[in-house]
Design a protein around this motif. Sequence first.
Motif, PDB file in Angstrom:
ATOM      1  N   SER A 151     -10.366  -9.444  -2.742  1.00 11.47           N
ATOM      2  CA  SER A 151     -10.981 -10.460  -1.882  1.00 11.47           C
ATOM      3  C   SER A 151     -10.617 -11.867  -2.329  1.00 11.47           C
ATOM      4  O   SER A 151     -10.523 -12.789  -1.496  1.00 11.47           O
ATOM      5  CB  SER A 151     -12.507 -10.298  -1.883  1.00 11.47           C
ATOM      6  N   ILE A 152     -10.403 -12.045  -3.637  1.00 14.13           N
ATOM      7  CA  ILE A 152     -10.007 -13.364  -4.147  1.00 14.13           C
ATOM      8  C   ILE A 152      -8.497 -13.547  -4.030  1.00 14.13           C
ATOM      9  O   ILE A 152      -8.010 -14.614  -3.619  1.00 14.13           O
ATOM     10  CB  ILE A 152     -10.458 -13.517  -5.611  1.00 14.13           C
ATOM     11  N   ILE A 153      -7.756 -12.493  -4.367  1.00 17.80           N
ATOM     12  CA  ILE A 153      -6.292 -12.589  -4.358  1.00 17.80           C
ATOM     13  C   ILE A 153      -5.775 -12.863  -2.947  1.00 17.80           C
ATOM     14  O   ILE A 153      -4.911 -13.723  -2.733  1.00 17.80           O
ATOM     15  CB  ILE A 153      -5.664 -11.288  -4.886  1.00 17.80           C
ATOM     16  N   TYR A 154      -6.337 -12.135  -1.962  1.00 26.93           N
ATOM     17  CA  TYR A 154      -5.848 -12.239  -0.596  1.00 26.93           C
ATOM     18  C   TYR A 154      -6.860 -12.934   0.318  1.00 26.93           C
ATOM     19  O   TYR A 154      -6.834 -12.756   1.533  1.00 26.93           O
ATOM     20  CB  TYR A 154      -5.546 -10.841  -0.046  1.00 26.93           C
ATOM     21  N   GLY A 155      -7.742 -13.740  -0.269  1.00 30.43           N
ATOM     22  CA  GLY A 155      -8.776 -14.408   0.514  1.00 30.43           C
ATOM     23  C   GLY A 155      -8.228 -15.397   1.522  1.00 30.43           C
ATOM     24  O   GLY A 155      -8.850 -15.656   2.554  1.00 30.43           O
ATOM     25  N   HIS A 156      -7.059 -15.963   1.249  1.00 33.87           N
ATOM     26  CA  HIS A 156      -6.467 -16.944   2.157  1.00 33.87           C
ATOM     27  C   HIS A 156      -5.719 -16.280   3.313  1.00 33.87           C
ATOM     28  O   HIS A 156      -5.278 -16.961   4.239  1.00 33.87           O
ATOM     29  CB  HIS A 156      -5.486 -17.830   1.395  1.00 33.87           C
ATOM     30  N   GLN A 157      -5.574 -14.939   3.256  1.00 32.92           N
ATOM     31  CA  GLN A 157      -4.867 -14.236   4.322  1.00 32.92           C
ATOM     32  C   GLN A 157      -5.843 -13.746   5.382  1.00 32.92           C
ATOM     33  O   GLN A 157      -7.059 -13.681   5.170  1.00 32.92           O
ATOM     34  CB  GLN A 157      -4.082 -13.051   3.739  1.00 32.92           C
ATOM     35  N   ILE A 176      -6.821  -8.104   4.196  1.00 29.58           N
ATOM     36  CA  ILE A 176      -6.393  -7.587   2.895  1.00 29.58           C
ATOM     37  C   ILE A 176      -5.375  -6.475   3.123  1.00 29.58           C
ATOM     38  O   ILE A 176      -5.615  -5.576   3.928  1.00 29.58           O
ATOM     39  CB  ILE A 176      -7.599  -7.058   2.110  1.00 29.58           C
ATOM     40  N   PRO A 177      -4.228  -6.493   2.443  1.00 28.32           N
ATOM     41  CA  PRO A 177      -3.209  -5.451   2.629  1.00 28.32           C
ATOM     42  C   PRO A 177      -3.731  -4.079   2.230  1.00 28.32           C
ATOM     43  O   PRO A 177      -4.769  -3.940   1.573  1.00 28.32           O
ATOM     44  CB  PRO A 177      -2.067  -5.902   1.710  1.00 28.32           C
ATOM     45  N   SER A 178      -2.999  -3.037   2.604  1.00 28.46           N
ATOM     46  CA  SER A 178      -3.364  -1.677   2.228  1.00 28.46           C
ATOM     47  C   SER A 178      -3.257  -1.507   0.716  1.00 28.46           C
ATOM     48  O   SER A 178      -2.621  -2.317   0.026  1.00 28.46           O
ATOM     49  CB  SER A 178      -2.439  -0.669   2.921  1.00 28.46           C
TER      50      SER A 178
END
Length: 559
Positions: free
Chosen positions: A422-428, A431-433
């Motif tokens: 959630s933090i790593i991909y929060g700007h996307q 969230i990827p698979s």
Amino acid sequence: MMLRRGFLVFVPRLVGLLVVACCSVSIVYMLACTPKGDTEQLALPRVHSPTAKEGYEAILQEREEQHRNYIISLKKQIAQLKAELQGKSEQLKNMQDQNADPLDIRLDHSNPEKAQVNLLAFLRAQIDKAEVHSGVKLSTEYAAVPFESFTLQKVYQLETGLTRHPEEKPVRKDKRDELVEVIELAVGNLNSLEGDSNTKHRVYATSDFVEGLYVDSRCESSYRAEMSFTPKSSISCLHAGIYRTEKDKGTLYELTFKGDTKHQFKKVVLFRPFGPVMKVKNENVNMADTLINVIVPLAKRASKFRQFMQNFREMGIQQDGRIHLTVVYFGKEQVNEVKSILENTSKATNFKNFTFIQLNEEFSRGKGLDIGARVWKGSNVVLFFCDVDIYFTAEFLNSCRLNTQPGKKVFYPVLFSQYNPSIIYGHQDSIPSLEQQLIIKKETGFWRDFGFGMTCQYRSDFINIGGFDLDIKGWGGEDVHLYRKYLHSNLIVIRTPVRGLFHLWHEKQCLDELTPEQYKMCMQSKAMNEASHGQLGMLVFRQEIETHLHRQKLSSKKT
């Protein structure tokens, strides 16, 4: 007149008294200084006795005999010491002849042949000192020297700091040249052995050493472009090699190439004893019949177990096929759901190699793994102690086999721990698979070098070492205890980061029952598992960043 007469009478008396006193003193002195025999003091001969001279001569002769005997005794002791010293000198000389001093080797130019022999003896001695053929007993887990894994394109390293990455290209020329030399030497060694027989074999090339299990056109072309090699053939690729450097001995390399059949491998072990690279051994390793028993202790967490079984089904059953699953379940809650997941997987894949054990007691990870290991009744098997929040690849399972050997080696992989998606991909937007998240980058996770729970070893080694400490309850502690047991033994402990083993992120709960110090430590651990140093900094300074962006937006409108 009377006075003078009295004085004359007194003087002779005084002289007489002085003479008597002197004689008395002389007698006392002679009595005190007369030498003694072995058991009693010798008698002093009388002054006016006719035997006085003979008596003194006898005393002197006896004293002389005593001194003569004492001198003879000292000479014997000196002779014994000389003999012992000569023996020790000969032993030291023999040892020096067998293990020549490197300084003598460097300085002795008069006999080049002898210098060459001494140099080779010294280099062989360095191999014997290093942890190549057998393990070295260590006091703590901090004393173990970990391996690093590598290919020609990537190096997977533990000591990253804040600037280096957990996965990097060997951009430094000295590191790249070192790995190229080792791989070329291993390939040359394999081809020279194959050429010794009349049977037709494949020709190995440096292109066989790249990431993945099989070379495809992309792998091959990128390899040639990046490393400037022209491979003679492109067959199968190698699992990442491992190496480590002991500062006072040298560098050990282990490279494993794909063999002639599906489950056959060729392993080359090299050692650089701070000098020319030397071949240690070359062996064929057949893993076709090497079964791995994956043991998972579990309590509740049925949803996580469903995710684990999806990974197990794809990597363990479909791709690998030489695997057994043992689930040790604690308690009754959610047990039917867990059994249903196992049964559905078994029906869908026709997989029968699993064991389910239920214990109606408080959860203990160590006890669950210990029972799972001991309940096995088949032949000696590789045990992989695993948790339900672990993701592994088929490549890792082969690494598990290749780095264990009964009575000799156990495998302690360092897994890559995933940060909070959630933090790593929060700007996307989304969230990827899961499969797309499992990449080794500084922004996505870190090497969990403080964890010792995931380990591969033969069952015989686990039983012989004494298994887990069953007094440890719940989570934590039992893994370090077992790790220390192996370090204190003569087994070689292979500790290295691996690219096919991941710890999936899950929320960490810090309970209110913890003491203030324990709660603080729990929160620190939670922060470490949430995000990278840079990402946590962005969260801390979020308000300042948003204020800055808002000001920029206003200033752009005015212009």
